[in-house]
Design an enzyme around this catalytic site. Structure first.
Site, mmCIF file in Angstrom:
data_model
loop_
_atom_site.group_PDB
_atom_site.id
_atom_site.type_symbol
_atom_site.label_atom_id
_atom_site.label_comp_id
_atom_site.label_asym_id
_atom_site.label_seq_id
_atom_site.Cartn_x
_atom_site.Cartn_y
_atom_site.Cartn_z
ATOM 1 N N PRO A 1 75.163 41.600 45.328
ATOM 2 C CG PRO A 1 73.310 42.906 44.815
ATOM 3 C CD PRO A 1 74.052 42.323 45.967
ATOM 4 C CD GLU B 1 68.251 43.289 57.555
ATOM 5 O OE1 GLU B 1 68.487 42.362 56.748
ATOM 6 O OE2 GLU B 1 67.356 43.266 58.395
ATOM 7 N NE ARG C 1 73.981 19.727 38.361
ATOM 8 C CZ ARG C 1 74.757 19.617 37.288
ATOM 9 N NH1 ARG C 1 75.890 20.283 37.224
ATOM 10 N NH2 ARG C 1 74.404 18.852 36.292
ATOM 11 C CG ASP D 1 76.457 19.800 33.664
ATOM 12 O OD1 ASP D 1 75.539 19.062 33.298
ATOM 13 O OD2 ASP D 1 76.822 19.947 34.845
HETATM 14 N N1 ADE Z 1 71.776 39.676 47.214
HETATM 15 C C1 ADE Z 1 70.890 40.456 46.573
HETATM 16 N N2 ADE Z 1 71.007 40.328 45.250
HETATM 17 C C2 ADE Z 1 72.001 39.423 45.020
HETATM 18 C C3 ADE Z 1 72.595 38.875 43.860
HETATM 19 N N3 ADE Z 1 72.218 39.218 42.634
HETATM 20 N N4 ADE Z 1 73.590 37.994 44.031
HETATM 21 C C4 ADE Z 1 74.005 37.646 45.263
HETATM 22 N N5 ADE Z 1 73.492 38.146 46.386
HETATM 23 C C5 ADE Z 1 72.486 39.026 46.287
#
Ligand code: ADE
Length: 247
Positions: free
Chosen positions: A87, A114, A152, A167
């Site tokens: 994230p 992890e 794709r 798209d």
């Molecule tokens: N790992 C955990 N959450 C994630 C996310 N939102 N984006 C990418 N990898 C992740």
């Protein structure tokens, strides 16, 4: 394109990537996937892959020696960039998908539960990607999202070459609405222009409805995109029209 995937759960990928368009792309040799179980690079007899963080606290980290051994092993076969899913990464979007689709090779590194030791991120990872501002249990679903969006776009993967071009986001705008037969469905009709056979009017209608949808749903996209003279005119019309007609 060759994609190597480092994960503790290779089985999560098999059905998803074997199905539909991505499955056909594999059969057609447009893409090949190679899965590597990070646990196979563990050193001890219990095949431990994680450890507690220095300084204490909750959560486990993937052991750097195990992860780096797995990355270095895969680099023998794949010279592409190493992408780690977190994230904290840069948010993945269509532009990033386009850039990645020009690579011949990619290495995708998925953590699960992890986190990753900072020294591995700094020295063995080329790109960190997030698929949005929410936290998942691991990098496997993000890896599949990125694979789907990238594969794709590879030449020959979509039957009709045009379809990726239309798209949402391809051109920085959301797609216009679509309709199919019947022309009258439960009393609901199709815009007359689409039945007219008048190609120029249809093109203009589609462009205008793309703009309308983007203006109401994703105004941020309009702000960051430069508009042609025709688009500026159409947008002015949209703004003047009744807001009941929002896209
Ligand atoms: N790992 C955990 N959450 C994630 C996310 N939102 N984006 C990418 N990898 C992740």
């Amino acid at each position: 394109m060759r994609i190597d995937i480092l994960t503790l759960f290779p089985e999560m990928f098999i059905q998803t990537l074997g199905t539909s368009i991505i499955g056909r792309a594999q059969v057609g040799n447009l893409v090949e996937f190679h899965f590597w179980n990070i646990r196979d690079f563990a050193k001890d007899k219990h095949r431990v892959v994680d450890d507690t963080p220095y300084g204490g606290g909750a959560g486990m980290l993937l052991k750097p020696d195990v992860v780096v051994d797995s990355i270095e092993y895969v680099k023998r076969f794949n010279q592409g960039p190493v992408i780690y899913f977190t994230p904290q990464g840069q948010t993945f979007n269509q532009q990033q998908a386009k850039i990645l689709s020009t690579e011949q090779e990619l290495i995708l590194l998925c953590g699960h539960y992890e986190g990753l030791d900072e020294r591995v991120r700094e020295n063995w990872v080329d790109l960190e990607l997030s698929i949005g501002d929410y936290v998942l249990t691991g990098g496997e679903l993000p890896a599949m999202v990125v694979i789907d969006a990238v594969v794709r776009l590879l030449p020959g993967v979509l039957g009709d070459d045009q379809s990726a071009k239309n798209d949402s986001f391809y051109d920085g705008l959301l797609e216009h609405p679509h309709y199919t037969r019947p022309a009258n469905f439960r009393g609901l009709s199709v815009p007359d222009v689409l039945l007219s056979g008048h190609h120029e009017q249809i093109r203009r209608w589609r462009l205008k409805e793309s703009l309308r949808r983007t203006y109401y749903r994703r105004p941020d996209l309009i702000k960051t995109r430069s508009l042609t003279d025709e688009e500026k005119l159409l947008l002015a019309e949209i703004v003047n029209e009744c807001s009941d007609e929002r896209g």
